[in-house]
Design a protein around this motif. Structure first.
Motif, PDB file in Angstrom:
ATOM      1  N   ARG A   1       9.074 -21.085  12.420  1.00  0.00           N
ATOM      2  CA  ARG A   1      10.477 -20.772  12.155  1.00  0.00           C
ATOM      3  C   ARG A   1      10.711 -20.983  10.664  1.00  0.00           C
ATOM      4  O   ARG A   1      10.685 -22.114  10.188  1.00  0.00           O
ATOM      5  CB  ARG A   1      11.374 -21.694  12.972  1.00  0.00           C
ATOM      6  CG  ARG A   1      12.855 -21.366  12.868  1.00  0.00           C
ATOM      7  CD  ARG A   1      13.674 -22.347  13.677  1.00  0.00           C
ATOM      8  NE  ARG A   1      13.717 -22.009  15.083  1.00  0.00           N
ATOM      9  CZ  ARG A   1      14.663 -21.235  15.639  1.00  0.00           C
ATOM     10  NH1 ARG A   1      15.624 -20.740  14.891  1.00  0.00           N
ATOM     11  NH2 ARG A   1      14.642 -20.981  16.923  1.00  0.00           N
ATOM     12  N   MET A   2      10.880 -19.902   9.942  1.00  0.00           N
ATOM     13  CA  MET A   2      10.995 -20.000   8.491  1.00  0.00           C
ATOM     14  C   MET A   2      12.451 -19.947   8.052  1.00  0.00           C
ATOM     15  O   MET A   2      13.307 -19.426   8.755  1.00  0.00           O
ATOM     16  CB  MET A   2      10.243 -18.844   7.827  1.00  0.00           C
ATOM     17  CG  MET A   2       8.735 -18.924   8.005  1.00  0.00           C
ATOM     18  SD  MET A   2       7.918 -17.525   7.207  1.00  0.00           S
ATOM     19  CE  MET A   2       6.239 -17.785   7.793  1.00  0.00           C
TER      20      MET A   2
ATOM     21  N   CYS B   1      12.434 -23.385   0.478  1.00  0.00           N
ATOM     22  CA  CYS B   1      13.282 -24.257   1.303  1.00  0.00           C
ATOM     23  C   CYS B   1      12.506 -25.368   1.997  1.00  0.00           C
ATOM     24  O   CYS B   1      13.102 -26.328   2.478  1.00  0.00           O
ATOM     25  CB  CYS B   1      14.073 -23.443   2.325  1.00  0.00           C
ATOM     26  SG  CYS B   1      13.127 -22.853   3.742  1.00  0.00           S
ATOM     27  N   VAL B   2      11.186 -25.258   2.058  1.00  0.00           N
ATOM     28  CA  VAL B   2      10.338 -26.258   2.710  1.00  0.00           C
ATOM     29  C   VAL B   2      10.727 -26.428   4.181  1.00  0.00           C
ATOM     30  O   VAL B   2      10.744 -27.536   4.704  1.00  0.00           O
ATOM     31  CB  VAL B   2      10.366 -27.619   1.971  1.00  0.00           C
ATOM     32  CG1 VAL B   2       9.119 -28.429   2.295  1.00  0.00           C
ATOM     33  CG2 VAL B   2      10.457 -27.432   0.467  1.00  0.00           C
ATOM     34  N   GLY B   3      11.047 -25.315   4.830  1.00  0.00           N
ATOM     35  CA  GLY B   3      11.456 -25.372   6.228  1.00  0.00           C
ATOM     36  C   GLY B   3      10.299 -25.280   7.203  1.00  0.00           C
ATOM     37  O   GLY B   3      10.380 -25.779   8.307  1.00  0.00           O
TER      38      GLY B   3
ATOM     39  N   PHE C   1      -0.087 -30.385  -2.386  1.00  0.00           N
ATOM     40  CA  PHE C   1       1.239 -30.602  -1.848  1.00  0.00           C
ATOM     41  C   PHE C   1       2.257 -29.802  -2.630  1.00  0.00           C
ATOM     42  O   PHE C   1       2.288 -29.848  -3.847  1.00  0.00           O
ATOM     43  CB  PHE C   1       1.591 -32.085  -1.911  1.00  0.00           C
ATOM     44  CG  PHE C   1       2.975 -32.331  -1.434  1.00  0.00           C
ATOM     45  CD1 PHE C   1       3.229 -32.369  -0.080  1.00  0.00           C
ATOM     46  CD2 PHE C   1       4.019 -32.447  -2.321  1.00  0.00           C
ATOM     47  CE1 PHE C   1       4.511 -32.540   0.378  1.00  0.00           C
ATOM     48  CE2 PHE C   1       5.300 -32.628  -1.867  1.00  0.00           C
ATOM     49  CZ  PHE C   1       5.548 -32.675  -0.518  1.00  0.00           C
TER      50      PHE C   1
ATOM     51  N   GLN D   1       0.720 -31.809   4.047  1.00  0.00           N
ATOM     52  CA  GLN D   1       1.527 -30.770   4.675  1.00  0.00           C
ATOM     53  C   GLN D   1       1.478 -29.524   3.800  1.00  0.00           C
ATOM     54  O   GLN D   1       1.388 -29.620   2.586  1.00  0.00           O
ATOM     55  CB  GLN D   1       2.975 -31.237   4.834  1.00  0.00           C
ATOM     56  CG  GLN D   1       3.129 -32.286   5.905  1.00  0.00           C
ATOM     57  CD  GLN D   1       4.535 -32.802   6.071  1.00  0.00           C
ATOM     58  OE1 GLN D   1       4.822 -33.447   7.050  1.00  0.00           O
ATOM     59  NE2 GLN D   1       5.404 -32.545   5.122  1.00  0.00           N
TER      60      GLN D   1
ATOM     61  N   ARG E   1      12.924 -27.104  11.185  1.00  0.00           N
ATOM     62  CA  ARG E   1      13.836 -27.717  10.227  1.00  0.00           C
ATOM     63  C   ARG E   1      14.992 -26.793   9.856  1.00  0.00           C
ATOM     64  O   ARG E   1      15.886 -27.203   9.122  1.00  0.00           O
ATOM     65  CB  ARG E   1      13.071 -28.031   8.941  1.00  0.00           C
ATOM     66  CG  ARG E   1      11.995 -29.097   9.081  1.00  0.00           C
ATOM     67  CD  ARG E   1      11.179 -29.181   7.796  1.00  0.00           C
ATOM     68  NE  ARG E   1      10.338 -30.375   7.776  1.00  0.00           N
ATOM     69  CZ  ARG E   1       9.586 -30.733   6.744  1.00  0.00           C
ATOM     70  NH1 ARG E   1       9.578 -29.975   5.647  1.00  0.00           N
ATOM     71  NH2 ARG E   1       8.865 -31.829   6.775  1.00  0.00           N
ATOM     72  N   ILE E   2      14.925 -25.556  10.298  1.00  0.00           N
ATOM     73  CA  ILE E   2      15.897 -24.545   9.876  1.00  0.00           C
ATOM     74  C   ILE E   2      16.488 -23.844  11.099  1.00  0.00           C
ATOM     75  O   ILE E   2      15.762 -23.541  12.041  1.00  0.00           O
ATOM     76  CB  ILE E   2      15.193 -23.458   9.015  1.00  0.00           C
ATOM     77  CG1 ILE E   2      14.474 -24.071   7.811  1.00  0.00           C
ATOM     78  CG2 ILE E   2      16.182 -22.362   8.606  1.00  0.00           C
ATOM     79  CD1 ILE E   2      15.352 -24.470   6.668  1.00  0.00           C
TER      80      ILE E   2
ATOM     81  N   VAL F   1      15.475 -30.626   6.495  1.00  0.00           N
ATOM     82  CA  VAL F   1      14.164 -30.796   5.856  1.00  0.00           C
ATOM     83  C   VAL F   1      13.855 -32.284   5.701  1.00  0.00           C
ATOM     84  O   VAL F   1      12.725 -32.726   5.908  1.00  0.00           O
ATOM     85  CB  VAL F   1      14.125 -30.073   4.490  1.00  0.00           C
ATOM     86  CG1 VAL F   1      12.865 -30.431   3.716  1.00  0.00           C
ATOM     87  CG2 VAL F   1      14.226 -28.569   4.693  1.00  0.00           C
TER      88      VAL F   1
ATOM     89  N   GLU G   1      11.561 -33.910   2.068  1.00  0.00           N
ATOM     90  CA  GLU G   1      10.120 -33.922   1.820  1.00  0.00           C
ATOM     91  C   GLU G   1       9.886 -33.761   0.316  1.00  0.00           C
ATOM     92  O   GLU G   1      10.421 -32.861  -0.318  1.00  0.00           O
ATOM     93  CB  GLU G   1       9.458 -32.750   2.558  1.00  0.00           C
ATOM     94  CG  GLU G   1       7.979 -32.611   2.221  1.00  0.00           C
ATOM     95  CD  GLU G   1       7.290 -31.490   3.011  1.00  0.00           C
ATOM     96  OE1 GLU G   1       7.699 -31.210   4.142  1.00  0.00           O
ATOM     97  OE2 GLU G   1       6.324 -30.920   2.477  1.00  0.00           O
TER      98      GLU G   1
END
Lengths: 319, 302
Positions: A253-254, A261-263, A286, A302, B59-60, B71, B74
């Motif tokens: 899920r982007m 956005c680092v989602g 990272f 991550q 997260r979204i 988020v 992070e």
């Protein structure tokens, strides 16, 4: 520096129940589609933005094919109606303009792949594999005995398996429902080499059955896979048990679909160097794996699916 | 880009009144779509003393004319930030606002002390993130707690200090006053509004964190109202944000009394949005009547 730009809808056709093929061409004043057709690598995706002002986020769709047709470059995306956004997209008629951005992310590493290349796809993961399969086939030199074998899993009636047949030596399909397979068999009745298709199972059931039947050669093999996360997890486990290197194209899920956005982060194994497809620095990076802003940190392993993936080596992912 | 609408925010020259909202700009990724030096300033993603892994995914979640994010800040930690993104941005000639996060007073103070020794142009204190369990919004919703934190940070840095306020309070002017009294040089607002979405098919929250911060055009009227209230109640400059998608949206904030604006969610939808908004705003301000209206708004609120 490619900005979000418009493209023109050539075709938006339901090819299976709730599954649509969207074909796009350059719209006046925009060469976005030309750019994507020229640059795209299999496994990359395109951000598609809806015309509704209330649905802001892009829908990321894997590239199913790029075509240099006589009438100009064409970009092919396949999507399923799963929510309000894709429902709205399915109503857009040929001639309408939509905004897109791409190609996004990193694709599959297409060489070296060994003598037996297995394309393992599930549902909407299958069309992007077609693009990869075509590229692999086109790059084979005459006399090359590399075998391309597709294992395709569907919830209902198969689609794109005929297309895979154009570039694969063998295509095996499986559907979770008997009704789906009935339609499929009817559709292919007239063909001489009817594709092999079984019912009531997942693509991993299919793989197990083919191995036990001695119909799948796993020597010097590699796997390219795309599909839902539970399937990819099963593919990763199976590949590991057989000692076969696998590249998986993850779904997530982007938010933004370009890394801001680092989602859509995914946990990766910190111990192993991660030399992913087009990003071969060999270290766990990272946040910003560009030359300009390397910020390595071993304690948080991550990665962003949209930016660092969506294709990763299966063994790099913490499943 | 047109430099005719420079602004001075607490002694720092911005070439235009537009920055990025924290958490929506990433050097390598956003830098593919625009030159960070073209903006008045870039505000970087919240940075803490140690690396934070953030929240689990998803997260979204999309919402009508907006989005929820959880988020959870992070980030690779302040040392990696200083050696990486900050260096790159300064080398590129950008004016940088470093956004600071923390779980405790000591952590905020530590990060600000580290950044005080760098060439970051300004600091922004994130006391309004709704997505971290300790710290974040907990520091920004109680006036006494906020004043104590701002005072402690003020004591360790001479950098211009922006305090980013949470809208998740009954009266934002009380928090604004507390931050100003404790030594804030400017205020930025609003951070996201706490929200939630439930998947009706599964009955479960869409976000793994259950709740998240709502942003985008859906919150713009709330943001404009709060900027209007705060700009009238304090004498420090206000950086306004909340759902700015166009130059005209940005103008609305300037007319509410903001001295500058930040573009956030728009950049997640259109990567080049911050520079586009700056360009569009520049065109609007080039109209003398519009410029006069902005000046009048500043006089009224000063």
């Amino acid at each position: 520096m490619r900005e979000r730009a418009t493209a023109s809808i050539v075709e938006n056709l339901e090819i299976a129940s709730g599954v649509y093929r969207l074909t796009l061409a350059d719209s006046r004043g925009s060469d976005m589609v030309s750019g994507i057709v020229a640059e795209a690598a299999p496994g990359q995706f395109v951000n598609v933005y809806l015309n509704s002002a209330s649905m802001l986020l892009p829908r990321p769709f894997g590239i199913s094919d790029v075509v240099a047709s006589e009438r100009g470059p064409r970009l092919v995306l396949v999507y399923a109606v799963v929510g309000a956004g894709t429902a709205e997209l399915s109503t857009y008629a040929p001639g309408a303009a939509i905004r897109i951005l791409g190609p996004q992310g990193n694709g599959y590493e297409l060489a070296p792949l060994g003598k037996n290349v297995l394309l393992i796809g599930g549902g909407l993961g299958i069309p992007p594999l077609l693009f990869a399969t075509r590229r692999i086939r086109e790059r084979l030199t005459p006399g090359d005995d590399t075998r391309l074998t597709a294992l395709l899993g569907y919830r209902d009636a198969p689609y794109y398996s005929g297309g895979m047949g154009l570039y694969c030596d063998e295509v095996f399909s499986i559907s979770e429902t008997a009704s789906g397979i009935g339609e499929y068999k009817k559709e292919h009745e007239h063909k001489k080499n009817r594709p092999f298709c079984v019912v009531n199972g997942t693509v991993m059931d299919l793989a197990a059955r083919l191995v036990s039947d001695g119909r799948l050669d796993l020597t010097d093999a590699s796997i390219l896979s795309c599909g839902p996360m539970p399937m990819l997890c099963a593919v990763a486990e199976w590949a590991k048990s057989k000692g076969i290197p696998a590249q998986v194209s993850l779904e997530a899920r982007m938010g933004c679909g370009y890394g801001a956005c680092v989602g859509c982060t995914i946990e990766v194994k910190p111990a192993e160097p991660i030399a992913s497809a087009a990003n071969t620095k060999g270290t766990v990076l990272f946040v910003s794996p560009s030359d300009e802003s390397l910020t390595e940190h071993p304690s948080i392993a991550q990665r962003k699916v949209c930016k660092d993936g969506p294709v990763f080596p299966a063994e790099a992912i913490v499943w | 880009m047109d430099d005719s609408y420079r602004v001075n925010i607490c002694g720092v020259e911005w070439r235009n009144p537009v920055t990025t909202a924290a958490g929506t700009f990433a050097v390598a990724e956003s830098g593919k779509y625009f030159d960070p030096a073209e903006l008045g300033a870039v505000t970087t993603k919240g940075v803490s003393a140690e690396p934070w892994a953030g929240n689990p995914t998803p997260r979204i979640a999309e919402t009508p004319s907006g989005m929820l994010n959880a988020v959870g800040l992070e980030n690779p930690g302040v040392d990696a930030y200083i050696a990486g993104d900050l260096r790159v941005l300064k080398d590129r000639g950008a004016t940088v606002i470093s956004n600071v996060a923390g779980h405790s007073e000591d952590e905020y103070v530590y990060v600000c002390r580290r950044l005080d020794a760098t060439d970051t142009d300004m600091l922004e204190l994130n006391v309004s993130c709704p997505n971290v369990r300790e710290g974040g919004m907990a520091f920004g919703t109680d006036a006494d707690t906020l004043a104590r934190l701002v005072g402690k940070v003020r004591a360790v840095t001479d950098k211009p200090l922006i305090v980013k306020l949470s809208p998740n309070v009954t009266d934002i002017t009380k928090l604004a006053a507390a931050a100003e009294r404790a030594g804030a040089d400017a205020l930025s607002l609003i951070n996201t509004l706490l929200g939630m979405r439930i998947d009706t098919r599964t009955g479960k929250p869409i976000l793994a964190n259950i709740t998240g911060g709502l942003s985008g055009p859906a919150i713009r009227p709330v943001a404009v109202r709060m900027v209007y209230e705060v700009a009238r109640s304090v004498s420090v400059p206000v950086v306004g944000m909340g759902g700015i998608m166009t130059g005209e949206d940005a103008l609305e904030f300037l007319l509410a009394g903001a001295s500058a604006v930040a573009v956030g969610t728009a950049a997640l939808i259109d990567p080049a949005a911050p520079v586009r908004v700056a360009r569009e705003l520049g065109e609007l301000i080039s109209n003398p009547q519009v410029a006069a209206a902005i000046d009048a708004a500043r006089v009224r609120t000063a």
